[in-house]
Design a protein around this motif. Structure first.
Motif, PDB file in Angstrom:
ATOM      1  N   MET A 149       0.837  -1.200   0.000  1.00 10.71           N
ATOM      2  CA  MET A 149       0.000   0.000   0.000  1.00 10.71           C
ATOM      3  C   MET A 149       0.874   1.253   0.000  1.00 10.71           C
ATOM      4  SD  MET A 149      -3.013   1.002   2.683  1.00 10.71           S
ATOM      5  CE  MET A 149      -2.063   2.071   3.742  1.00 10.71           C
ATOM      6  N   ASN A 150       0.571   2.164  -0.890  1.00  9.95           N
ATOM      7  CA  ASN A 150       1.352   3.398  -0.937  1.00  9.95           C
ATOM      8  C   ASN A 150       0.862   4.415   0.078  1.00  9.95           C
ATOM      9  OD1 ASN A 150       3.443   3.198  -2.966  1.00  9.95           O
ATOM     10  ND2 ASN A 150       1.758   2.821  -4.394  1.00  9.95           N
ATOM     11  N   ILE A 151       1.775   5.077   0.735  1.00  5.07           N
ATOM     12  CA  ILE A 151       1.410   6.148   1.659  1.00  5.07           C
ATOM     13  C   ILE A 151       2.185   7.397   1.271  1.00  5.07           C
ATOM     14  CG2 ILE A 151       0.778   4.686   3.621  1.00  5.07           C
ATOM     15  CD1 ILE A 151       3.617   5.162   4.710  1.00  5.07           C
ATOM     16  N   ASN A 152       1.721   8.569   1.716  1.00  4.07           N
ATOM     17  CA  ASN A 152       2.467   9.792   1.446  1.00  4.07           C
ATOM     18  C   ASN A 152       3.254  10.219   2.690  1.00  4.07           C
ATOM     19  OD1 ASN A 152       0.715  11.213   3.170  1.00  4.07           O
ATOM     20  ND2 ASN A 152      -0.697  11.674   1.489  1.00  4.07           N
ATOM     21  N   ILE A 153       3.986  11.319   2.545  1.00  6.19           N
ATOM     22  CA  ILE A 153       4.891  11.732   3.619  1.00  6.19           C
ATOM     23  C   ILE A 153       4.129  12.023   4.915  1.00  6.19           C
ATOM     24  CG2 ILE A 153       6.410  13.643   4.331  1.00  6.19           C
ATOM     25  CD1 ILE A 153       7.504  13.626   1.441  1.00  6.19           C
ATOM     26  N   LYS A 154       3.000  12.676   4.783  1.00  6.13           N
ATOM     27  CA  LYS A 154       2.187  13.016   5.958  1.00  6.13           C
ATOM     28  C   LYS A 154       1.723  11.755   6.689  1.00  6.13           C
ATOM     29  CE  LYS A 154      -0.666  16.956   6.905  1.00  6.13           C
ATOM     30  NZ  LYS A 154      -0.974  18.198   6.227  1.00  6.13           N
ATOM     31  N   GLU A 155       1.206  10.808   5.913  1.00  3.83           N
ATOM     32  CA  GLU A 155       0.733   9.544   6.508  1.00  3.83           C
ATOM     33  C   GLU A 155       1.877   8.796   7.178  1.00  3.83           C
ATOM     34  OE1 GLU A 155      -2.885   8.813   3.245  1.00  3.83           O
ATOM     35  OE2 GLU A 155      -0.858   8.086   2.846  1.00  3.83           O
ATOM     36  N   CYS A 156       3.027   8.812   6.526  1.00  2.00           N
ATOM     37  CA  CYS A 156       4.200   8.124   7.073  1.00  2.00           C
ATOM     38  C   CYS A 156       4.584   8.752   8.414  1.00  2.00           C
ATOM     39  CB  CYS A 156       5.348   8.202   6.082  1.00  2.00           C
ATOM     40  SG  CYS A 156       6.787   7.253   6.589  1.00  2.00           S
ATOM     41  N   ALA A 157       4.597  10.094   8.453  1.00  2.00           N
ATOM     42  CA  ALA A 157       4.961  10.788   9.694  1.00  2.00           C
ATOM     43  C   ALA A 157       3.970  10.460  10.805  1.00  2.00           C
ATOM     44  CB  ALA A 157       5.015  12.295   9.440  1.00  2.00           C
ATOM     45  N   GLN A 158       2.676  10.416  10.459  1.00  2.00           N
ATOM     46  CA  GLN A 158       1.658  10.112  11.475  1.00  2.00           C
ATOM     47  C   GLN A 158       1.858   8.717  12.077  1.00  2.00           C
ATOM     48  OE1 GLN A 158      -1.771  11.047   9.183  1.00  2.00           O
ATOM     49  NE2 GLN A 158      -1.915  13.150   9.941  1.00  2.00           N
ATOM     50  N   ILE A 159       2.203   7.770  11.226  1.00  2.00           N
ATOM     51  CA  ILE A 159       2.450   6.405  11.722  1.00  2.00           C
ATOM     52  C   ILE A 159       3.677   6.386  12.638  1.00  2.00           C
ATOM     53  CG2 ILE A 159       3.091   4.052  11.044  1.00  2.00           C
ATOM     54  CD1 ILE A 159       1.563   4.639   8.360  1.00  2.00           C
ATOM     55  N   LEU A 160       4.767   7.011  12.159  1.00  2.00           N
ATOM     56  CA  LEU A 160       6.021   6.953  12.918  1.00  2.00           C
ATOM     57  C   LEU A 160       5.901   7.621  14.286  1.00  2.00           C
ATOM     58  CD1 LEU A 160       8.832   7.536  10.253  1.00  2.00           C
ATOM     59  CD2 LEU A 160       7.961   5.403  11.211  1.00  2.00           C
ATOM     60  N   LYS A 161       5.089   8.669  14.357  1.00  2.00           N
ATOM     61  CA  LYS A 161       4.920   9.373  15.637  1.00  2.00           C
ATOM     62  C   LYS A 161       4.420   8.440  16.727  1.00  2.00           C
ATOM     63  CE  LYS A 161       4.237  14.125  14.039  1.00  2.00           C
ATOM     64  NZ  LYS A 161       3.238  15.129  13.643  1.00  2.00           N
ATOM     65  N   LYS A 162       3.649   7.431  16.310  1.00  2.00           N
ATOM     66  CA  LYS A 162       3.040   6.512  17.294  1.00  2.00           C
ATOM     67  C   LYS A 162       3.925   5.308  17.615  1.00  2.00           C
ATOM     68  CE  LYS A 162      -1.445   7.575  15.350  1.00  2.00           C
ATOM     69  NZ  LYS A 162      -2.178   7.063  14.198  1.00  2.00           N
ATOM     70  N   LYS A 163       5.025   5.129  16.878  1.00  2.00           N
ATOM     71  CA  LYS A 163       5.834   3.920  17.041  1.00  2.00           C
ATOM     72  C   LYS A 163       7.067   4.176  17.897  1.00  2.00           C
ATOM     73  CE  LYS A 163       3.115   1.600  14.375  1.00  2.00           C
ATOM     74  NZ  LYS A 163       2.233   0.567  14.972  1.00  2.00           N
ATOM     75  N   ASN A 164       7.631   3.070  18.427  1.00  5.36           N
ATOM     76  CA  ASN A 164       8.893   3.148  19.165  1.00  5.36           C
ATOM     77  C   ASN A 164       9.684   1.870  18.899  1.00  5.36           C
ATOM     78  OD1 ASN A 164      10.940   4.070  20.757  1.00  5.36           O
ATOM     79  ND2 ASN A 164       9.721   4.247  22.627  1.00  5.36           N
ATOM     80  N   ASN A 165      10.953   1.878  19.328  1.00  7.96           N
ATOM     81  CA  ASN A 165      11.844   0.720  19.135  1.00  7.96           C
ATOM     82  C   ASN A 165      11.894   0.329  17.652  1.00  7.96           C
ATOM     83  OD1 ASN A 165      12.315   0.692  21.880  1.00  7.96           O
ATOM     84  ND2 ASN A 165      10.548  -0.647  22.257  1.00  7.96           N
ATOM     85  N   ILE A 166      12.444   1.265  16.901  1.00 13.08           N
ATOM     86  CA  ILE A 166      12.388   1.182  15.432  1.00 13.08           C
ATOM     87  C   ILE A 166      13.725   0.731  14.858  1.00 13.08           C
ATOM     88  CG2 ILE A 166      12.041   2.549  13.330  1.00 13.08           C
ATOM     89  CD1 ILE A 166      10.233   4.385  15.184  1.00 13.08           C
ATOM     90  N   LEU A 167      13.671  -0.296  14.024  1.00 17.69           N
ATOM     91  CA  LEU A 167      14.866  -0.805  13.360  1.00 17.69           C
ATOM     92  C   LEU A 167      14.869  -0.316  11.916  1.00 17.69           C
ATOM     93  CD1 LEU A 167      17.302  -2.786  13.720  1.00 17.69           C
ATOM     94  CD2 LEU A 167      15.857  -4.490  12.580  1.00 17.69           C
ATOM     95  N   ILE A 168      16.004   0.216  11.471  1.00 20.46           N
ATOM     96  CA  ILE A 168      16.090   0.745  10.099  1.00 20.46           C
ATOM     97  C   ILE A 168      17.049  -0.121   9.276  1.00 20.46           C
ATOM     98  CG2 ILE A 168      16.701   2.759   8.692  1.00 20.46           C
ATOM     99  CD1 ILE A 168      16.074   4.468  11.223  1.00 20.46           C
ATOM    100  N   LEU A 169      16.528  -0.710   8.206  1.00 12.45           N
ATOM    101  CA  LEU A 169      17.327  -1.577   7.341  1.00 12.45           C
ATOM    102  C   LEU A 169      17.884  -0.779   6.160  1.00 12.45           C
ATOM    103  CD1 LEU A 169      14.820  -4.597   7.013  1.00 12.45           C
ATOM    104  CD2 LEU A 169      16.526  -4.192   8.818  1.00 12.45           C
ATOM    105  N   THR A 170      19.146  -0.999   5.832  1.00  7.89           N
ATOM    106  CA  THR A 170      19.763  -0.354   4.665  1.00  7.89           C
ATOM    107  C   THR A 170      20.251  -1.449   3.722  1.00  7.89           C
ATOM    108  OG1 THR A 170      21.815  -0.228   5.952  1.00  7.89           O
ATOM    109  CG2 THR A 170      20.441   1.747   5.890  1.00  7.89           C
ATOM    110  N   HIS A 171      20.495  -1.081   2.466  1.00  3.94           N
ATOM    111  CA  HIS A 171      20.823  -2.143   1.499  1.00  3.94           C
ATOM    112  C   HIS A 171      22.292  -2.565   1.542  1.00  3.94           C
ATOM    113  CE1 HIS A 171      22.754   0.479  -1.489  1.00  3.94           C
ATOM    114  NE2 HIS A 171      21.699   1.263  -1.495  1.00  3.94           N
TER     115      HIS A 171
END
Lengths: 313, 313
Positions: free
Chosen positions: A1-23
């Motif tokens: 599902m595609n999301i935009n920047i605003k939606e992405c920010a709203q989701i991230l604001k509610k999350k914690n303990n975040i792992l970021i994968l790089t290639h």
């Protein structure tokens, strides 16, 4: 599902303990994106960390040399600048099918994540910059360094035709926020190891022109690595050299693997590099693509040069 | 007498039949400045033209290929990006002491003009951009191309440490006004003639490291020009290569002249290049300088390498 920047920010604001994968085989854009986002999330009081399958080349140390990661069990997984899960390398074993959000600028993104924030911009760091603004997190000097690094490396230091006025404006903002553009560009573009210089010399000595000088080929062999003390990691800067020659439409850099098979990096301007690579099971972008061969480097050279004839303008 | 942009615009508004002088061995900034200003003045209904002592290299054709200059007897003379009158080359014979306004960004400007508009910015084109805005003249696509060319070439395509956020913002404005950044950067930075590629290969083959690998020297001889079909005009791109090697503090490119004397181009990051050049009667900037030798290239190499020892950090 595609999301935009605003939606992405709203989701991230509610999350914690975040792992970021790089290639895998990390570059400035995946690392710059990862560490910039990580810093922003930490500024918001969250726990976050960045992981990569490979050892991160030393020249990128400044992106994270001041960061202290706290240990935590991840509750949310973000992939940055990762077009397909295969590009995660060995991280796939643990994280295949587990990416919650993928933030990427590759239009070839395979939509493997639960949610995808995809924008057609020259660098993923451009998306991360806007996302951090939307999150309302402070962009300090080190975060600006990270974002500038991705922007600069993925645009060939603002040289490629894909660079937009927005890229330049974001770079300006980042410099005003403290990004050390002089240091970063020197580290990324103006620093060659002695072993690389020797390798470049050997490789250029063997440069061959074909098809009425419209195709340029350089070959890098295992023997050259031995003679110069260089290695495959250092060959990235070679590929663009081939298409710089006036009149050359297709530049090819052939790299011999340890098992005597080889890989070809194709660089073009007008010719579609991805279509040429596709003839040999490879792929990529219109001006930069790659493919592999299960034969010797000399046999592969013959095959690909023959094929070039069909693509020349 | 120093003037500012506003004062300069006020003077130009009242003048007509304007001749614009550019420096010998022209580069993107002097030509871009000259043709951009010329276009702006013509948009305001004035007669103007640009002259240069040398033949303008073909790669700059797009800066002026659409312009038709009307003949006129000049009534006002402007020099752009010309730090000293000596840099006018043979144009000095006619125009020495006759420059009404000099517009320049070299802090070493010798103040030879009646009035000087001097700003400490990475490219004279940045000044010309602001001057055209102040003049109220339209910046069309071709004018934007001219201004972008000077900005890009004098900043090493936005790579040098001297590039400011203002440079990036002006570049963004110019792209929005139609500047073809992809085409320009390809023409300026991604196009090498075959003869140059062969020359680079020969020159790099002879690369020597001295003083514990802190000094790198490449030599270009008349014999190399003969072997490759290249010439001295094409050697500009060689100089930066020497200081790119990790650990190298001083990079030197020695060029043999036809009369068997030679010239050294010095490139550094931290070491003061101008001071080193001064030891041999030369000069320049802190990271880029040059000097001449009245001896053979091998003798000169010995002399300068010996001197380098005193400057290493």
């Amino acid at each position: 599902m595609n999301i935009n920047i605003k939606e992405c920010a709203q989701i991230l604001k509610k999350k914690n303990n975040i792992l970021i994968l790089t290639h895998a085989h990390p570059d400035g854009d995946t690392l710059g994106s990862g560490f910039a986002l990580c810093r922003a999330l930490m500024k918001l009081g969250k726990k976050a960390r960045v992981i990569n399958d490979d050892e991160i080349p030393k020249k990128y140390n400044y992106l994270y040399d001041d960061l202290k990661f706290k240990d935590f069990k991840e509750e949310f997984v973000i992939a940055v600048d990762v077009a397909t899960e295969n590009l995660l390398g060995a991280l796939q074993d643990e994280y295949r099918g587990k990416t919650d959000i993928c933030i990427d600028h590759h239009l070839t993104n395979t939509d493997y994540a639960a949610k995808t924030l995809l924008c057609d911009v020259p660098a993923t760091c451009e998306i991360i910059y806007k996302l951090i603004l939307e999150l309302g997190a402070e962009i300090d000097k080190k975060t600006a360094d990270c974002l500038y690094t991705g922007l600069s490396t993925d645009t060939g230091c603002f040289r490629y035709a894909s660079t937009t006025s927005q890229s330049y404006r974001i770079a300006a903002d980042l410099i005003d926020l403290g990004a050390d553009n002089g240091f970063i560009n020197r580290a990324m573009f103006e620093t060659k190891t002695k072993s690389y210089v020797m390798l470049e010399r050997l490789a250029l000595n063997g440069l061959k022109l074909y098809c009425g000088d419209k195709v340029a080929v350089i070959k890098v062999t295992q023997d050259m690595y031995r003679k110069t003390g260089s290695n495959e990691q250092e060959t990235e800067a070679l590929a663009p050299l081939t298409r710089q020659i006036e009149g050359v439409q297709i530049g090819i850099t052939m790299r011999e693997k340890k098992d005597k098979t080889c890989k070809a990096s194709i660089r073009t301007f007008e010719v579609n590099a991805a279509q040429l690579a596709k003839c040999f099971g490879g792929g990529g972008h219109s001006q930069a693509a790659a493919c592999r061969f299960d034969c010797t480097i000399n046999e592969a050279e013959k095959l690909i040069v023959e094929k070039c004839g069909e693509f020349l303008l």
